[in-house]
Scaffold this motif. Structure first.
Motif, PDB file in Angstrom:
ATOM      1  N   THR A 190       0.827  -1.208   0.000  1.00  0.00           N
ATOM      2  CA  THR A 190       0.000   0.000   0.000  1.00  0.00           C
ATOM      3  C   THR A 190       0.859   1.256   0.000  1.00  0.00           C
ATOM      4  O   THR A 190       0.554   2.245  -0.678  1.00  0.00           O
ATOM      5  CB  THR A 190      -0.938   0.012   1.228  1.00  0.00           C
ATOM      6  OG1 THR A 190      -1.687  -1.202   1.264  1.00  0.00           O
ATOM      7  CG2 THR A 190      -1.901   1.196   1.174  1.00  0.00           C
ATOM      8  N   HIS A 228      -2.543   3.479  -2.514  1.00  0.00           N
ATOM      9  CA  HIS A 228      -3.025   4.846  -2.327  1.00  0.00           C
ATOM     10  C   HIS A 228      -2.183   5.651  -1.324  1.00  0.00           C
ATOM     11  O   HIS A 228      -2.298   6.874  -1.261  1.00  0.00           O
ATOM     12  CB  HIS A 228      -4.489   4.830  -1.877  1.00  0.00           C
ATOM     13  CG  HIS A 228      -4.670   4.316  -0.473  1.00  0.00           C
ATOM     14  ND1 HIS A 228      -4.899   2.982  -0.204  1.00  0.00           N
ATOM     15  CD2 HIS A 228      -4.644   4.954   0.738  1.00  0.00           C
ATOM     16  CE1 HIS A 228      -5.024   2.821   1.111  1.00  0.00           C
ATOM     17  NE2 HIS A 228      -4.871   4.011   1.690  1.00  0.00           N
ATOM     18  N   ALA A 229      -1.342   4.932  -0.530  1.00  0.00           N
ATOM     19  CA  ALA A 229      -0.552   5.643   0.480  1.00  0.00           C
ATOM     20  C   ALA A 229       0.837   6.032  -0.032  1.00  0.00           C
ATOM     21  O   ALA A 229       1.672   6.510   0.732  1.00  0.00           O
ATOM     22  CB  ALA A 229      -0.422   4.789   1.739  1.00  0.00           C
ATOM     23  N   THR A 230       1.088   5.844  -1.336  1.00  0.00           N
ATOM     24  CA  THR A 230       2.420   6.122  -1.878  1.00  0.00           C
ATOM     25  C   THR A 230       2.882   7.548  -1.593  1.00  0.00           C
ATOM     26  O   THR A 230       4.019   7.788  -1.176  1.00  0.00           O
ATOM     27  CB  THR A 230       2.439   5.868  -3.402  1.00  0.00           C
ATOM     28  OG1 THR A 230       2.046   4.528  -3.654  1.00  0.00           O
ATOM     29  CG2 THR A 230       3.837   6.116  -3.977  1.00  0.00           C
ATOM     30  N   ASN A 231       1.987   8.477  -1.806  1.00  0.00           N
ATOM     31  CA  ASN A 231       2.340   9.887  -1.598  1.00  0.00           C
ATOM     32  C   ASN A 231       1.531  10.517  -0.455  1.00  0.00           C
ATOM     33  O   ASN A 231       1.464  11.746  -0.355  1.00  0.00           O
ATOM     34  CB  ASN A 231       2.112  10.673  -2.897  1.00  0.00           C
ATOM     35  CG  ASN A 231       2.964  10.157  -4.040  1.00  0.00           C
ATOM     36  OD1 ASN A 231       4.170   9.991  -3.884  1.00  0.00           O
ATOM     37  ND2 ASN A 231       2.338   9.899  -5.189  1.00  0.00           N
ATOM     38  N   ASP A 232       0.947   9.661   0.359  1.00  0.00           N
ATOM     39  CA  ASP A 232       0.105  10.159   1.464  1.00  0.00           C
ATOM     40  C   ASP A 232       0.809   9.863   2.788  1.00  0.00           C
ATOM     41  O   ASP A 232       0.747   8.752   3.319  1.00  0.00           O
ATOM     42  CB  ASP A 232      -1.262   9.480   1.404  1.00  0.00           C
ATOM     43  CG  ASP A 232      -2.257  10.089   2.398  1.00  0.00           C
ATOM     44  OD1 ASP A 232      -1.814  10.773   3.344  1.00  0.00           O
ATOM     45  OD2 ASP A 232      -3.468   9.867   2.228  1.00  0.00           O
ATOM     46  N   PHE A 233       1.489  10.871   3.309  1.00  0.00           N
ATOM     47  CA  PHE A 233       2.282  10.681   4.529  1.00  0.00           C
ATOM     48  C   PHE A 233       1.421  10.292   5.725  1.00  0.00           C
ATOM     49  O   PHE A 233       1.811   9.471   6.553  1.00  0.00           O
ATOM     50  CB  PHE A 233       3.068  11.962   4.836  1.00  0.00           C
ATOM     51  CG  PHE A 233       3.972  11.833   6.030  1.00  0.00           C
ATOM     52  CD1 PHE A 233       5.061  10.979   6.013  1.00  0.00           C
ATOM     53  CD2 PHE A 233       3.719  12.568   7.189  1.00  0.00           C
ATOM     54  CE1 PHE A 233       5.889  10.855   7.114  1.00  0.00           C
ATOM     55  CE2 PHE A 233       4.541  12.441   8.290  1.00  0.00           C
ATOM     56  CZ  PHE A 233       5.633  11.590   8.254  1.00  0.00           C
ATOM     57  N   GLU A 234       0.210  10.872   5.816  1.00  0.00           N
ATOM     58  CA  GLU A 234      -0.685  10.569   6.935  1.00  0.00           C
ATOM     59  C   GLU A 234      -1.119   9.107   6.912  1.00  0.00           C
ATOM     60  O   GLU A 234      -1.198   8.450   7.952  1.00  0.00           O
ATOM     61  CB  GLU A 234      -1.907  11.490   6.910  1.00  0.00           C
ATOM     62  CG  GLU A 234      -1.603  12.942   7.231  1.00  0.00           C
ATOM     63  CD  GLU A 234      -0.960  13.103   8.593  1.00  0.00           C
ATOM     64  OE1 GLU A 234      -1.425  12.427   9.551  1.00  0.00           O
ATOM     65  OE2 GLU A 234       0.019  13.871   8.724  1.00  0.00           O
ATOM     66  N   SER A 235      -1.411   8.587   5.732  1.00  0.00           N
ATOM     67  CA  SER A 235      -1.787   7.169   5.608  1.00  0.00           C
ATOM     68  C   SER A 235      -0.610   6.264   5.954  1.00  0.00           C
ATOM     69  O   SER A 235      -0.775   5.215   6.581  1.00  0.00           O
ATOM     70  CB  SER A 235      -2.270   6.872   4.181  1.00  0.00           C
ATOM     71  OG  SER A 235      -3.475   7.556   3.911  1.00  0.00           O
ATOM     72  N   GLN A 236       0.580   6.668   5.540  1.00  0.00           N
ATOM     73  CA  GLN A 236       1.778   5.884   5.857  1.00  0.00           C
ATOM     74  C   GLN A 236       1.969   5.768   7.370  1.00  0.00           C
ATOM     75  O   GLN A 236       2.333   4.714   7.891  1.00  0.00           O
ATOM     76  CB  GLN A 236       3.007   6.518   5.221  1.00  0.00           C
ATOM     77  CG  GLN A 236       3.040   6.414   3.702  1.00  0.00           C
ATOM     78  CD  GLN A 236       4.253   7.105   3.101  1.00  0.00           C
ATOM     79  OE1 GLN A 236       5.200   7.452   3.809  1.00  0.00           O
ATOM     80  NE2 GLN A 236       4.230   7.309   1.776  1.00  0.00           N
TER      81      GLN A 236
END
Length: 347
Positions: A147, A152-160
């Motif tokens: 992921t 979808h978390a590739t460029n989403d720091f919060e999701s990471q």
């Protein structure tokens, strides 16, 4: 030893240097002589005992008779299942010998292959258990990485940030599981070898309570410990006993509500010492009690995983208890708590 001739004395000294157990029987199948290794393994009181009381194996007794009747050496595999599994290769040589000059005497050479036999069994068990138990945490870690890497978390720091704690938790679970599996495998290999060092149970229990004080405080638990004033000496392995008491205290904390009491006691019972640890937690349904010490058995898998259990703690405890020639009993009422008692023989 004084009654032996000089030649017999030299022969006995040679046998005492051997790692293998050597037992010499008279014509009544009673032990008339044994080397140091045999005394260490089977006890210092085996002289004069019938071999059937020391090694209860029908094939061994039959092979002794064959060796005497045919005047030929017999080779036989011996499996002992209780109280602990043991596996020997026995060479049975008909007498007489300088150490027992009787026509129907027998010399038995025992090669202990228990650890080799168990290693072969454990290899297959280990692979099967690890494959099954590591699959779930590995899948969680893989999903999180996929992921973050391609999802979808590739460029989403919060999701990471949400995925990383989950992956770390699963990694810690795998680490605990592998550690417990290796510990259990080692214990099972050495279970048949009884510890020979005299130690004090009371000192070890106090030590374990002290090193687990942070865990007890974190879970808002309280421990009450009582013990007789006299010494509590047993023959034991200090590190293994620490493992027993740590596992039991950890279980009592994990499966109890906050602000409850854990009672620990150590008292004399006839010629033994009785250890008890009692919590006031969730308890165990009676139908599950016979299986509670099986490896990977969990009464409530979801709660065990949430609490960080590997399903190996009580299996480890059981094997260490067996190694110390002690006995364990578990009494539990669902919703009321669990009491584990272990009866240790005195040194």
């Amino acid at each position: 030893m004084s009654s032996l001739s000089k030649t017999s004395f030299q022969e006995m000294t040679f046998l005492d240097e051997m790692i293998d157990q050597v037992i010499i029987l008279d014509k009544s199948r009673n032990v008339c002589c044994a080397n140091k290794s045999a005394f260490t393994r089977f006890g210092n009181d085996i002289n004069g005992k019938n071999i059937s009381l020391i090694l209860r194996d029908a094939k061994l007794l039959e092979s002794i008779d064959l060796a005497i009747n045919n005047k030929k050496t017999q080779i036989v595999d011996i499996e002992i299942k209780l109280p602990n599994f043991e596996f020997y290769k026995a060479n049975i040589i008909p007498g007489p010998s300088k150490l027992c000059n009787q026509d129907q005497s027998v010399m038995i050479f025992l090669k202990d292959l228990t650890e080799i036999y168990k290693t072969q069994q454990l290899k297959s068990d280990f692979v099967a258990n690890v494959s099954h138990e590591l699959r779930t945490p590995l899948q969680s870690i893989k999903l999180g990485l996929e992921t973050i890497n391609e999802g979808h978390a590739t460029n989403d720091f919060e999701s990471q940030k949400k995925f990383l704690p989950i992956m770390l938790q699963q990694t810690e679970r795998m680490e605990s599981l592998v550690s417990d599996l290796l510990s259990l495998s080692k214990i099972e290999l050495q279970e048949h070898i009884r510890p020979s060092i005299e130690i004090d149970l009371d000192e070890i229990i106090n030590h374990v309570i002290k090193i687990n004080s942070d865990l007890i405080k974190k879970r808002k638990m309280k421990i009450e410990y009582s013990a007789d004033k006299d010494a509590h000496k047993i023959l034991g392995d200090r590190n293994r006993l620490i493992e027993i008491f740590t596992n039991l205290i950890d279980n009592a904390c994990k499966y109890s509500e906050e602000n409850t009491l854990i009672n620990i006691s150590l008292h004399k019972k006839s010629d033994n010492f009785l250890f008890s640890i009692k919590d006031h937690g969730v308890g165990i349904p009676k139908k599950f009690l016979p299986r509670i010490t099986e490896r990977f058995f969990r009464v409530d898998p979801a709660r065990s995983k949430e609490a960080g259990g590997t399903g190996l703690g009580l299996a480890i405890v059981k094997h260490i208890v067996n190694q110390h020639r002690a006995s364990m009993d578990i009494i539990s009422d669902e919703g009321k708590g669990t009491e584990v008692t272990i009866e240790f023989p005195k040194a």
